[in-house]
Design a protein around this motif. Structure first.
Motif, PDB file in Angstrom:
ATOM      1  N   GLY A 263       0.783  -1.234   0.000  1.00 16.46           N
ATOM      2  CA  GLY A 263       0.000   0.000   0.000  1.00 16.46           C
ATOM      3  C   GLY A 263       0.810   1.277   0.000  1.00 16.46           C
ATOM      4  O   GLY A 263       0.370   2.292   0.537  1.00 16.46           O
ATOM      5  N   LEU A 264       1.979   1.253  -0.620  1.00 19.00           N
ATOM      6  CA  LEU A 264       2.812   2.447  -0.647  1.00 19.00           C
ATOM      7  C   LEU A 264       2.329   3.418  -1.726  1.00 19.00           C
ATOM      8  O   LEU A 264       1.855   3.011  -2.783  1.00 19.00           O
ATOM      9  N   SER A 265       2.465   4.701  -1.457  1.00 16.38           N
ATOM     10  CA  SER A 265       2.119   5.731  -2.421  1.00 16.38           C
ATOM     11  C   SER A 265       3.148   5.766  -3.551  1.00 16.38           C
ATOM     12  O   SER A 265       4.335   5.513  -3.331  1.00 16.38           O
ATOM     13  N   ARG A 266       2.690   6.087  -4.769  1.00 13.60           N
ATOM     14  CA  ARG A 266       3.621   6.238  -5.886  1.00 13.60           C
ATOM     15  C   ARG A 266       4.677   7.305  -5.597  1.00 13.60           C
ATOM     16  O   ARG A 266       5.800   7.226  -6.095  1.00 13.60           O
ATOM     17  N   ARG A 267       4.315   8.292  -4.798  1.00  9.59           N
ATOM     18  CA  ARG A 267       5.263   9.348  -4.442  1.00  9.59           C
ATOM     19  C   ARG A 267       6.358   8.835  -3.518  1.00  9.59           C
ATOM     20  O   ARG A 267       7.405   9.466  -3.381  1.00  9.59           O
TER      21      ARG A 267
ATOM     22  N   CYS B 117       4.280   1.848 -15.129  1.00  2.19           N
ATOM     23  CA  CYS B 117       4.185   1.962 -13.664  1.00  2.19           C
ATOM     24  C   CYS B 117       4.913   3.217 -13.198  1.00  2.19           C
ATOM     25  O   CYS B 117       5.977   3.140 -12.580  1.00  2.19           O
ATOM     26  N   PRO B 118       4.358   4.397 -13.467  1.00  3.04           N
ATOM     27  CA  PRO B 118       5.061   5.630 -13.108  1.00  3.04           C
ATOM     28  C   PRO B 118       5.138   5.835 -11.599  1.00  3.04           C
ATOM     29  O   PRO B 118       4.124   5.936 -10.917  1.00  3.04           O
ATOM     30  N   VAL B 119       6.351   5.862 -11.104  1.00  4.13           N
ATOM     31  CA  VAL B 119       6.626   6.168  -9.698  1.00  4.13           C
ATOM     32  C   VAL B 119       7.578   7.361  -9.692  1.00  4.13           C
ATOM     33  O   VAL B 119       7.889   7.922 -10.742  1.00  4.13           O
TER      34      VAL B 119
END
Length: 380
Positions: free
Chosen positions: A189-193, A213-215
């Protein structure tokens, strides 16, 4: 038939595997939660899974992490783990606790083929890519080991940076499912940011990551012009700075942050002059939203390079900041255990003695030594 390691699957991959077993997708979701949210490795623990599914999984599948060789704890609370990945190879992961976050630095390859002059991992050479399961196993181990150690049910790791051993974008097919597992609400559940891929500049893969998968993206720049970067970061000869900056600019169209982080290792007398700082300003200002992260060089004998004095780093940062560019100086962490930036080398350079090292018992570290400075980890 060799058992399938379920750590190799993101949720879609696990659903496809369960479908082959004649099971519905919701069963894959249950299984995924047990593995990643609860850290289970024994199917018998998974009390809400149908007995029929547990029976199918027994013998056909495993949840197999990495074998721990050693654990070292820095005076600042940083922890470095060395993992056996077979064949005389080992990889390292680093846990970095801070007041407002807890970051895990994850490896994507055993060794590295890029060969940056200032990086001891690159000096070691390249052995092989890690599998998706070997990448995600580092987070799986760290998260659930630290929860037990700190006696908490709350999430410990709030940020992941793909800045360990290896060039992540040269192991793209294994990287993306691992990222998806980190981001999945049924996984970590980690944020992409809060998930960052650091690259030396593999331009075609930056463009693919933008769509797949843009992170958050960090780019190891380290020089303001092609001749100098060719020397420091050899991949620049294939993907020069102009192409790299164009790819970064396009990446921002899908990125979770509205800037690119440029990493810049400060090397005494090499790339740290006022003139270099002004070149950087001319390179990026008005062209690409960015911030610079200035990194103190962590010397190793084979490099022939030296760390820029603190006063020089501060003067360099001031020139960038005065031009309106957000600039930070990275605080050195874990350098007393060789866990700082550029120091990860797997302790396997001497291949003839590698197997002897693999047979060592893991180092046991008192919990109190870690807890004193590691309470800062919080959920995102």
């Amino acid at each position: 038939m060799q058992a399938v390691n379920l750590l190799d699957f993101d949720l879609d991959g696990l659903a496809a595997y369960c479908e082959q077993l004649g099971e519905k997708r919701f069963r894959a979701t249950q299984l995924f939660r047990w593995i990643h949210q609860k850290g289970a490795s024994d199917f018998d623990q998974m009390s809400d899974l149908a007995k029929s599914l547990r029976s199918k999984l027994q013998g056909a599948a495993v949840i197999q992490g990495l074998s721990l060789i050693s654990e070292h704890v820095s005076s600042d609370g940083t922890i470095k783990w060395l993992f056996d990945v077979g064949g005389g190879n080992a990889v390292e992961s680093v846990y970095i606790p801070e007041d407002d976050r807890a970051t895990l630095c994850v490896s994507s390859q055993a060794g590295c083929a890029v060969g940056c002059r200032f990086c001891s991992t690159g000096h070691q050479g390249f052995s092989r890519n890690l599998s998706t399961g070997e990448i995600i196993a580092q987070l799986w181990f760290a998260e659930h080991t630290l929860r037990k150690r700190f006696q908490t049910s709350e999430r410990v790791i709030s940020n992941v940076v793909m800045m360990g051993m290896g060039e992540p974008l040269q192991n793209y097919n294994a990287l993306v499912p691992a990222l998806r597992t980190m981001l999945d609400d049924h996984g970590y559940g980690l944020s992409r940011r809060r998930v960052t891929v650091s690259t030396s500049g593999v331009v075609p893969m930056i463009e693919r990551l933008q769509h797949d998968c843009p992170v958050a993206l960090a780019v190891s720049l380290h020089a303001p012009n092609d001749p100098l970067r060719d020397m420091l970061v050899p991949i620049n000869r294939k993907y020069p700075i102009a192409e790299l900056l164009e790819a970064c600019s396009r990446y921002l169209q899908a990125a979770p942050r509205d800037f690119i982080t440029f990493e810049y290792c400060m090397l005494d007398g090499v790339n740290d002059s006022d003139a270099h700082a002004r070149e950087l300003i001319a390179l990026v200002k008005g062209r690409i939203p960015c911030k610079f992260n200035l990194i103190p060089f962590n010397p190793f004998p084979e490099s022939g390079l030296h760390r820029s004095p603190l006063a020089r780093v501060q003067a360099f940062a001031r020139i960038l900041a005065d031009a309106g560019i957000v600039t930070t100086v990275r605080k050195t962490r874990g350098d007393d255990i060789d866990a700082a930036c550029g120091q990860l080398a797997g302790e396997v350079q001497d291949r003839t003695n590698a197997q002897t090292r693999m047979r060592r018992e893991p180092v046991v570290v008192p919990v109190s030594a870690i807890q004193r400075s590691a309470r800062g980890g919080r959920p995102a």
